[in-house]
Design a protein around this motif. Structure first.
Motif, PDB file in Angstrom:
ATOM      1  N   ARG A 121       0.729  -1.232   0.077  1.00  0.00           N
ATOM      2  CA  ARG A 121      -0.082   0.027  -0.105  1.00  0.00           C
ATOM      3  C   ARG A 121       0.845   1.377  -0.006  1.00  0.00           C
ATOM      4  O   ARG A 121       2.044   1.144   0.504  1.00  0.00           O
ATOM      5  CB  ARG A 121      -0.944  -0.169   1.123  1.00  0.00           C
ATOM      6  N   LEU A 122       0.373   2.255  -0.627  1.00  0.00           N
ATOM      7  CA  LEU A 122       1.130   3.533  -0.792  1.00  0.00           C
ATOM      8  C   LEU A 122       0.308   4.697  -0.446  1.00  0.00           C
ATOM      9  O   LEU A 122      -0.729   4.961  -1.183  1.00  0.00           O
ATOM     10  CB  LEU A 122       1.619   3.592  -2.116  1.00  0.00           C
ATOM     11  N   LEU A 123       0.580   5.617   0.341  1.00  0.00           N
ATOM     12  CA  LEU A 123       0.036   6.928   0.732  1.00  0.00           C
ATOM     13  C   LEU A 123       0.898   8.151   0.199  1.00  0.00           C
ATOM     14  O   LEU A 123       2.099   8.044   0.778  1.00  0.00           O
ATOM     15  CB  LEU A 123      -0.204   7.035   2.224  1.00  0.00           C
ATOM     16  N   LEU A 124       0.504   8.789  -0.503  1.00  0.00           N
ATOM     17  CA  LEU A 124       1.269  10.125  -1.024  1.00  0.00           C
ATOM     18  C   LEU A 124       0.445  11.164  -0.582  1.00  0.00           C
ATOM     19  O   LEU A 124      -0.655  11.716  -0.729  1.00  0.00           O
ATOM     20  CB  LEU A 124       1.221  10.127  -2.761  1.00  0.00           C
ATOM     21  N   VAL A 125       1.286  12.111   0.414  1.00  0.00           N
ATOM     22  CA  VAL A 125       0.558  13.142   0.784  1.00  0.00           C
ATOM     23  C   VAL A 125       1.601  14.408   0.257  1.00  0.00           C
ATOM     24  O   VAL A 125       2.608  14.610   0.512  1.00  0.00           O
ATOM     25  CB  VAL A 125       0.957  13.128   2.722  1.00  0.00           C
ATOM     26  N   ALA A 126       0.499  15.340  -0.113  1.00  0.00           N
ATOM     27  CA  ALA A 126       1.044  16.739  -0.514  1.00  0.00           C
ATOM     28  C   ALA A 126       2.307  16.786  -1.415  1.00  0.00           C
ATOM     29  O   ALA A 126       3.113  17.363  -1.137  1.00  0.00           O
ATOM     30  CB  ALA A 126       1.196  17.706   0.715  1.00  0.00           C
ATOM     31  N   PRO A 127       2.081  15.972  -2.458  1.00  0.00           N
ATOM     32  CA  PRO A 127       3.316  16.103  -3.740  1.00  0.00           C
ATOM     33  C   PRO A 127       3.548  17.461  -4.190  1.00  0.00           C
ATOM     34  O   PRO A 127       2.267  17.974  -4.334  1.00  0.00           O
ATOM     35  CB  PRO A 127       2.730  15.029  -4.573  1.00  0.00           C
ATOM     36  N   ALA A 128       4.550  17.902  -4.269  1.00  0.00           N
ATOM     37  CA  ALA A 128       4.733  19.173  -4.942  1.00  0.00           C
ATOM     38  C   ALA A 128       4.557  19.086  -6.428  1.00  0.00           C
ATOM     39  O   ALA A 128       4.956  17.957  -6.915  1.00  0.00           O
ATOM     40  CB  ALA A 128       6.188  19.673  -4.608  1.00  0.00           C
ATOM     41  N   VAL A 138      -3.108   2.834  -4.228  1.00  0.00           N
ATOM     42  CA  VAL A 138      -2.228   4.113  -4.087  1.00  0.00           C
ATOM     43  C   VAL A 138      -3.346   5.120  -3.599  1.00  0.00           C
ATOM     44  O   VAL A 138      -4.324   5.401  -4.530  1.00  0.00           O
ATOM     45  CB  VAL A 138      -1.734   4.386  -5.292  1.00  0.00           C
ATOM     46  N   ARG A 139      -3.091   5.625  -2.362  1.00  0.00           N
ATOM     47  CA  ARG A 139      -4.140   6.958  -1.942  1.00  0.00           C
ATOM     48  C   ARG A 139      -3.285   8.155  -1.847  1.00  0.00           C
ATOM     49  O   ARG A 139      -2.128   8.273  -1.600  1.00  0.00           O
ATOM     50  CB  ARG A 139      -4.461   6.622  -0.445  1.00  0.00           C
ATOM     51  N   LEU A 140      -3.923   9.356  -2.205  1.00  0.00           N
ATOM     52  CA  LEU A 140      -3.312  10.510  -2.619  1.00  0.00           C
ATOM     53  C   LEU A 140      -4.102  11.322  -1.679  1.00  0.00           C
ATOM     54  O   LEU A 140      -5.418  11.319  -1.789  1.00  0.00           O
ATOM     55  CB  LEU A 140      -3.415  11.336  -3.939  1.00  0.00           C
ATOM     56  N   ALA A 173      -5.187  16.917  -6.180  1.00  0.00           N
ATOM     57  CA  ALA A 173      -6.123  15.843  -6.671  1.00  0.00           C
ATOM     58  C   ALA A 173      -6.374  16.024  -8.073  1.00  0.00           C
ATOM     59  O   ALA A 173      -6.599  15.107  -8.702  1.00  0.00           O
ATOM     60  CB  ALA A 173      -7.274  15.888  -5.768  1.00  0.00           C
ATOM     61  N   GLU A 174      -6.117  17.309  -8.324  1.00  0.00           N
ATOM     62  CA  GLU A 174      -6.572  17.576  -9.907  1.00  0.00           C
ATOM     63  C   GLU A 174      -5.165  17.233 -10.703  1.00  0.00           C
ATOM     64  O   GLU A 174      -5.290  16.927 -11.917  1.00  0.00           O
ATOM     65  CB  GLU A 174      -7.087  18.989 -10.155  1.00  0.00           C
ATOM     66  N   LEU A 175      -4.061  17.916 -10.223  1.00  0.00           N
ATOM     67  CA  LEU A 175      -2.950  17.884 -11.040  1.00  0.00           C
ATOM     68  C   LEU A 175      -2.367  16.240 -10.923  1.00  0.00           C
ATOM     69  O   LEU A 175      -1.754  16.116 -11.998  1.00  0.00           O
ATOM     70  CB  LEU A 175      -1.703  18.603 -10.329  1.00  0.00           C
ATOM     71  N   TYR A 176      -2.593  15.529 -10.029  1.00  0.00           N
ATOM     72  CA  TYR A 176      -2.107  14.259  -9.931  1.00  0.00           C
ATOM     73  C   TYR A 176      -3.198  13.194  -9.982  1.00  0.00           C
ATOM     74  O   TYR A 176      -3.145  12.172 -10.643  1.00  0.00           O
ATOM     75  CB  TYR A 176      -1.091  13.952  -8.735  1.00  0.00           C
ATOM     76  N   GLY A 177      -4.111  13.278  -9.230  1.00  0.00           N
ATOM     77  CA  GLY A 177      -5.123  12.395  -8.839  1.00  0.00           C
ATOM     78  C   GLY A 177      -6.031  11.844  -9.822  1.00  0.00           C
ATOM     79  O   GLY A 177      -5.871  10.749 -10.209  1.00  0.00           O
ATOM     80  N   ARG A 178      -6.659  12.815 -10.672  1.00  0.00           N
ATOM     81  CA  ARG A 178      -7.479  12.666 -11.428  1.00  0.00           C
ATOM     82  C   ARG A 178      -6.756  12.038 -12.775  1.00  0.00           C
ATOM     83  O   ARG A 178      -6.980  10.998 -13.373  1.00  0.00           O
ATOM     84  CB  ARG A 178      -8.360  13.906 -12.055  1.00  0.00           C
ATOM     85  N   PRO A 179      -5.654  12.577 -13.301  1.00  0.00           N
ATOM     86  CA  PRO A 179      -4.991  12.073 -14.688  1.00  0.00           C
ATOM     87  C   PRO A 179      -4.369  10.665 -14.287  1.00  0.00           C
ATOM     88  O   PRO A 179      -4.341  10.001 -15.430  1.00  0.00           O
ATOM     89  CB  PRO A 179      -3.718  13.005 -14.711  1.00  0.00           C
ATOM     90  N   LEU A 180      -3.863  10.488 -12.977  1.00  0.00           N
ATOM     91  CA  LEU A 180      -3.471   9.324 -12.651  1.00  0.00           C
ATOM     92  C   LEU A 180      -4.621   8.114 -12.361  1.00  0.00           C
ATOM     93  O   LEU A 180      -3.960   6.960 -11.971  1.00  0.00           O
ATOM     94  CB  LEU A 180      -2.414   9.215 -11.889  1.00  0.00           C
ATOM     95  N   GLY A 181      -5.866   8.357 -12.242  1.00  0.00           N
ATOM     96  CA  GLY A 181      -6.623   7.583 -11.802  1.00  0.00           C
ATOM     97  C   GLY A 181      -6.751   6.927 -10.151  1.00  0.00           C
ATOM     98  O   GLY A 181      -7.021   6.051  -9.782  1.00  0.00           O
ATOM     99  N   LEU A 182      -6.031   7.892  -9.550  1.00  0.00           N
ATOM    100  CA  LEU A 182      -5.805   7.538  -8.143  1.00  0.00           C
ATOM    101  C   LEU A 182      -7.002   7.966  -7.115  1.00  0.00           C
ATOM    102  O   LEU A 182      -7.980   8.651  -7.600  1.00  0.00           O
ATOM    103  CB  LEU A 182      -4.868   8.673  -7.446  1.00  0.00           C
ATOM    104  N   ASP A 183      -6.968   7.266  -5.850  1.00  0.00           N
ATOM    105  CA  ASP A 183      -8.017   7.546  -5.051  1.00  0.00           C
ATOM    106  C   ASP A 183      -7.528   8.526  -4.364  1.00  0.00           C
ATOM    107  O   ASP A 183      -6.379   8.632  -3.563  1.00  0.00           O
ATOM    108  CB  ASP A 183      -7.998   6.275  -4.155  1.00  0.00           C
ATOM    109  N   ALA A 184      -8.252  10.007  -4.556  1.00  0.00           N
ATOM    110  CA  ALA A 184      -7.461  11.136  -3.939  1.00  0.00           C
ATOM    111  C   ALA A 184      -8.416  11.791  -3.078  1.00  0.00           C
ATOM    112  O   ALA A 184      -9.739  11.765  -3.578  1.00  0.00           O
ATOM    113  CB  ALA A 184      -7.276  12.058  -5.310  1.00  0.00           C
ATOM    114  N   GLU A 185      -8.018  12.163  -2.052  1.00  0.00           N
ATOM    115  CA  GLU A 185      -8.903  13.236  -1.177  1.00  0.00           C
ATOM    116  C   GLU A 185      -8.081  14.702  -1.033  1.00  0.00           C
ATOM    117  O   GLU A 185      -7.075  14.733  -0.740  1.00  0.00           O
ATOM    118  CB  GLU A 185      -8.846  12.435   0.159  1.00  0.00           C
TER     119      GLU A 185
END
Length: 197
Positions: free
Chosen positions: A92-99, A130-132, A147-159
């Protein structure tokens, strides 16, 4: 055996009040195996040195590997994935606040982002999910919420957490029960768990 690897970001010297340090303590208190390394030269990070630590730390985890990245560590994880440095994926992977790439470039850290993130590369770096989690006003992601820059284009579970900045101690992220909740239960959500609650 389950193991957690917590990876910090740029300029982070693992201060006592930071949510990752709090999380490491909470997990250890529950008998979990936790790795929370100080990455070398956090004020002038070099990809090769950080990748070497990542390799070594991953080797120390158990059969189930849970990785929690904050800030520049998100780019580090992707860099490891896209350059073939991961011996095997995290569970499992959690990505928090990527620049954003533009901010990394401004900070002289573009070498951590050799390419635009690709969905297949990121998906292959984690077996199950993978959670963002990021804010809607993160100064390190000014073009758009992560969530828009990374989450949506990459199909991630983003909050998206409203008004949470870069999710640092200055933004009120010391104790963060929602992060602990996700570590213990991957179905847990972040939006309902404010820091300190």
């Amino acid at each position: 055996m389950r193991g957690f690897l917590l990876l910090h970001g740029y300029g982070n010297h693992r201060p006592r009040g930071h949510w990752q340090r709090w999380l490491a303590g909470q997990l250890r208190h529950r008998g979990e195996r936790v790795r929370y390394p100080q990455l070398p030269d956090p004020d002038d990070p070099q990809p090769a040195a950080w990748l070497d630590v990542l390799d070594a730390e991953l080797d120390e985890l158990g059969n189930e590997r849970v990785v929690v990245c904050h800030s520049l560590a998100c780019s580090l994880w992707y860099l490891a994935a896209c350059t073939g440095r991961l011996s095997r994926p995290a569970d499992r992977l959690l990505l928090v606040a990527p620049a954003s790439p533009s901010v990394l470039s401004e900070l002289g850290l573009a070498r951590f982002a050799p390419e635009l993130w690709k969905a297949n590369v990121l998906a292959a770096s984690a077996r199950s999910s993978v959670r963002l989690v990021a804010s809607d006003n993160d100064p390190t992601c000014p073009e758009a919420p992560a969530a828009e820059l990374y989450g949506r284009p990459l199909g991630l579970d983003a909050e998206t957490l409203p008004g949470a900045g870069h999710l640092t101690t200055a933004d009120g992220y010391g104790p963060w029960p929602a992060a602990l909740g996700w570590c213990l239960n991957p179905a847990a959500r972040f939006a309902s768990g404010a820091p300190g609650s």
